[in-house]
Write a protein that holds these residues in place. Structure first.
Motif, PDB file in Angstrom:
ATOM      1  N   GLU A 152       0.897  -1.351  -0.127  1.00 40.74           N
ATOM      2  CA  GLU A 152       0.016  -0.041   0.025  1.00 40.74           C
ATOM      3  C   GLU A 152       0.630   1.206  -0.024  1.00 40.74           C
ATOM      4  N   ASP A 153       1.865   1.417   0.874  1.00 39.30           N
ATOM      5  CA  ASP A 153       2.824   2.340   0.716  1.00 39.30           C
ATOM      6  C   ASP A 153       3.511   2.557  -0.519  1.00 39.30           C
ATOM      7  N   LEU A 154       3.899   1.600  -1.057  1.00 39.42           N
ATOM      8  CA  LEU A 154       4.576   1.535  -2.186  1.00 39.42           C
ATOM      9  C   LEU A 154       3.789   2.329  -3.388  1.00 39.42           C
ATOM     10  N   GLU A 155       2.650   1.680  -3.703  1.00 38.49           N
ATOM     11  CA  GLU A 155       1.690   2.209  -4.677  1.00 38.49           C
ATOM     12  C   GLU A 155       1.273   3.719  -4.286  1.00 38.49           C
ATOM     13  N   MET A 156       1.262   4.155  -3.166  1.00 36.76           N
ATOM     14  CA  MET A 156       1.082   5.534  -2.792  1.00 36.76           C
ATOM     15  C   MET A 156       2.121   6.272  -3.326  1.00 36.76           C
ATOM     16  N   GLU A 157       3.497   5.897  -3.013  1.00 30.49           N
ATOM     17  CA  GLU A 157       4.630   6.707  -3.412  1.00 30.49           C
ATOM     18  C   GLU A 157       5.096   6.710  -4.960  1.00 30.49           C
ATOM     19  N   TYR A 158       4.902   5.374  -5.546  1.00 27.86           N
ATOM     20  CA  TYR A 158       4.930   5.017  -7.036  1.00 27.86           C
ATOM     21  C   TYR A 158       3.653   4.667  -7.649  1.00 27.86           C
ATOM     22  N   PRO A 159       3.031   5.595  -7.987  1.00 26.03           N
ATOM     23  CA  PRO A 159       1.636   5.415  -8.766  1.00 26.03           C
ATOM     24  C   PRO A 159       1.747   4.278 -10.033  1.00 26.03           C
ATOM     25  N   GLU A 160       2.991   4.353 -10.659  1.00 24.07           N
ATOM     26  CA  GLU A 160       3.340   3.899 -12.031  1.00 24.07           C
ATOM     27  C   GLU A 160       3.552   2.393 -11.791  1.00 24.07           C
ATOM     28  N   VAL A 161       3.980   2.178 -10.284  1.00 23.36           N
ATOM     29  CA  VAL A 161       4.259   0.527 -10.432  1.00 23.36           C
ATOM     30  C   VAL A 161       3.173  -0.457 -10.422  1.00 23.36           C
ATOM     31  N   PRO A 180       9.033  -6.020   9.372  1.00 22.10           N
ATOM     32  CA  PRO A 180       8.222  -5.062   8.380  1.00 22.10           C
ATOM     33  C   PRO A 180       8.764  -4.076   7.479  1.00 22.10           C
ATOM     34  N   ARG A 181       9.873  -3.388   8.214  1.00 19.46           N
ATOM     35  CA  ARG A 181      10.823  -2.517   7.506  1.00 19.46           C
ATOM     36  C   ARG A 181      11.596  -2.897   6.655  1.00 19.46           C
ATOM     37  N   SER A 182      11.963  -4.243   6.874  1.00 22.18           N
ATOM     38  CA  SER A 182      12.886  -4.897   5.831  1.00 22.18           C
ATOM     39  C   SER A 182      12.063  -5.277   4.533  1.00 22.18           C
ATOM     40  N   LEU A 183      10.971  -5.659   4.630  1.00 20.17           N
ATOM     41  CA  LEU A 183       9.887  -6.100   3.473  1.00 20.17           C
ATOM     42  C   LEU A 183       9.790  -4.725   2.768  1.00 20.17           C
ATOM     43  N   ALA A 184       9.418  -3.587   3.545  1.00 19.66           N
ATOM     44  CA  ALA A 184       9.263  -2.294   2.740  1.00 19.66           C
ATOM     45  C   ALA A 184      10.482  -2.020   2.065  1.00 19.66           C
ATOM     46  N   GLU A 185      11.526  -2.293   2.745  1.00 17.37           N
ATOM     47  CA  GLU A 185      12.836  -1.836   1.953  1.00 17.37           C
ATOM     48  C   GLU A 185      13.097  -2.697   0.651  1.00 17.37           C
ATOM     49  N   LEU A 186      12.742  -3.867   0.903  1.00 27.97           N
ATOM     50  CA  LEU A 186      12.761  -4.721  -0.380  1.00 27.97           C
ATOM     51  C   LEU A 186      11.923  -4.481  -1.652  1.00 27.97           C
ATOM     52  N   LEU A 187      10.671  -4.124  -1.383  1.00 27.72           N
ATOM     53  CA  LEU A 187       9.850  -3.557  -2.420  1.00 27.72           C
ATOM     54  C   LEU A 187      10.118  -2.072  -3.055  1.00 27.72           C
ATOM     55  N   ASP A 188      10.642  -1.201  -2.118  1.00 28.94           N
ATOM     56  CA  ASP A 188      11.299   0.115  -2.458  1.00 28.94           C
ATOM     57  C   ASP A 188      12.411  -0.046  -3.307  1.00 28.94           C
ATOM     58  N   LEU A 208       6.338 -23.592   4.102  1.00 28.20           N
ATOM     59  CA  LEU A 208       6.622 -24.640   3.698  1.00 28.20           C
ATOM     60  C   LEU A 208       7.200 -25.554   5.019  1.00 28.20           C
ATOM     61  N   GLY A 209       6.300 -26.327   5.536  1.00 30.92           N
ATOM     62  CA  GLY A 209       6.950 -27.089   6.645  1.00 30.92           C
ATOM     63  C   GLY A 209       6.929 -26.207   7.820  1.00 30.92           C
ATOM     64  N   GLU A 210       8.041 -25.998   8.618  1.00 31.73           N
ATOM     65  CA  GLU A 210       8.309 -25.159   9.926  1.00 31.73           C
ATOM     66  C   GLU A 210       8.931 -23.980   9.233  1.00 31.73           C
ATOM     67  N   VAL A 211       9.013 -23.533   7.856  1.00 34.44           N
ATOM     68  CA  VAL A 211       9.597 -22.468   7.511  1.00 34.44           C
ATOM     69  C   VAL A 211       8.609 -21.307   6.789  1.00 34.44           C
ATOM     70  N   ALA A 212       8.527 -20.121   6.760  1.00 38.64           N
ATOM     71  CA  ALA A 212       7.540 -19.250   5.954  1.00 38.64           C
ATOM     72  C   ALA A 212       8.553 -18.233   5.468  1.00 38.64           C
ATOM     73  N   GLY A 213       8.029 -17.712   4.403  1.00 37.54           N
ATOM     74  CA  GLY A 213       8.918 -16.546   3.838  1.00 37.54           C
ATOM     75  C   GLY A 213       8.092 -15.598   3.054  1.00 37.54           C
ATOM     76  N   VAL A 214       9.005 -14.594   2.227  1.00 34.57           N
ATOM     77  CA  VAL A 214       8.670 -13.738   1.279  1.00 34.57           C
ATOM     78  C   VAL A 214       9.510 -13.857   0.285  1.00 34.57           C
ATOM     79  N   THR A 215       9.096 -13.799  -0.978  1.00 30.65           N
ATOM     80  CA  THR A 215       9.643 -13.530  -2.008  1.00 30.65           C
ATOM     81  C   THR A 215       9.220 -12.603  -3.073  1.00 30.65           C
ATOM     82  N   VAL A 216      10.182 -11.615  -3.207  1.00 30.62           N
ATOM     83  CA  VAL A 216      10.112 -10.373  -4.116  1.00 30.62           C
ATOM     84  C   VAL A 216      10.779 -10.523  -5.427  1.00 30.62           C
ATOM     85  N   THR A 217       9.687 -10.324  -6.695  1.00 29.14           N
ATOM     86  CA  THR A 217      10.472 -10.745  -7.733  1.00 29.14           C
ATOM     87  C   THR A 217      10.248  -9.580  -8.625  1.00 29.14           C
ATOM     88  N   ASP A 218      11.262  -8.784  -9.337  1.00 31.46           N
ATOM     89  CA  ASP A 218      11.109  -7.530  -9.925  1.00 31.46           C
ATOM     90  C   ASP A 218      11.640  -7.927 -11.532  1.00 31.46           C
TER      91      ASP A 218
END
Length: 282
Positions: A152-161, A180-188, A208-218
């Protein structure tokens, strides 16, 4: 450790001799008592040595992390801040004689941009230090919620994304409070370094089992190999270093959360960054 062992030996001798003194087969019991003392002593020494080794390992890991952060901070002072200050001084001279500036340069705006960047770097460095000091103070973090807020923050700052998200309704992990700050940093980071007019970012929240995560692809130009090597190795060299502090901040937060960071370039263009974290026990 020596004091604990000495206290154990003194108590053993003082109590065991008085207990077996009046028993039949006195000599046999004394021999058995001696062997029992050897066995218990070995277990005690093993436990104490293992405890000391674990503490030494933790101290070594903290020292390595501190040295890595020190290297990053040294590079920031030597490169980022020095370059920004040089640019500010140069644009300030143009303000004094604006007629000498190029038609496509607004010196005041350029000074403001460089000054804002200095403020951002200062904030990131302060947070990097805070992460190190607060390591071990994990809290429950909902990855799905954190990603939704960051998007949500990313789309507000960069409407073209163009951002697409694949995420469960909720997925909780035990992590550093700044996750949460690290995830925002990855998107930015994915948008700032894009080399096209319409950057695309896909975010996947998974488990996946006992592991969770976030994957950011650009679909950007891809992270340089030197930066990737520096981040994954956890150290910088003159030939292998990052161009900013943002991704180092991400790595520091992920490390403090007991997780891992992976960066790959699956094709000519684009970068895939994966943050893996241990799940909260249900």
């Amino acid at each position: 450790m020596a004091l604990i062992y000495a206290a154990f030996g003194f108590l053993w001798v003082a109590t065991s001799d008085s207990l077996v003194e009046g028993l039949p087969n006195h000599e046999l019991i004394q021999t058995a008592k001696g062997w029992l003392f050897v066995g218990l002593s070995a277990l005690l020494v093993y436990a104490l040595v293992n405890r000391s080794q674990s503490k030494l390992n933790r101290t070594s890991e903290q020292l390595e992390s501190t040295l890595a952060h020190t290297s990053v901070l040294h590079r920031i002072l030597r490169h980022d801040i020095r370059n920004a200050c040089t640019a500010i001084l140069g644009y300030a001279e143009l303000v004094e004689s604006k007629g000498d500036a190029g038609s496509n340069i607004d010196p005041v705006q350029a000074i403001q941009e460089r000054a804002n960047r200095l403020v951002e770097v200062s904030d990131e460095v302060a947070l990097l230090r805070t992460v190190e000091l607060a390591e071990g103070n994990e809290v429950d973090v909902d990855l799905s919620c954190a990603v939704a807020d960051a998007v949500e923050d990313l789309e507000m700052e960069y409407p073209e994304v163009q951002v697409s998200v694949a995420s469960p309704e909720t997925l909780v992990v035990r992590a550093h409070p700044a996750l949460p700050r690290s995830l925002a940093e990855l998107l930015d980071n994915a948008v700032v370094h894009a080399d096209c007019d319409e950057p695309e970012v896909h975010v996947g929240v998974w488990k996946l089992g006992e592991v969770a995560g976030v994957t950011v692809t650009d679909n950007g130009p891809g992270i340089p190999d030197a930066e990737r090597d520096a981040l994954l190795s956890g150290s910088e060299t003159p030939l292998s270093h990052t161009s900013g502090v943002g991704l180092w901040l991400v790595r520091a937060i992920v490390d403090a959360s007991g997780g891992s960071l992976d960066i790959s370039k699956p094709k000519a263009h684009g970068t895939v960054v994966t943050v893996s974290l241990p799940r909260t026990a249900s």
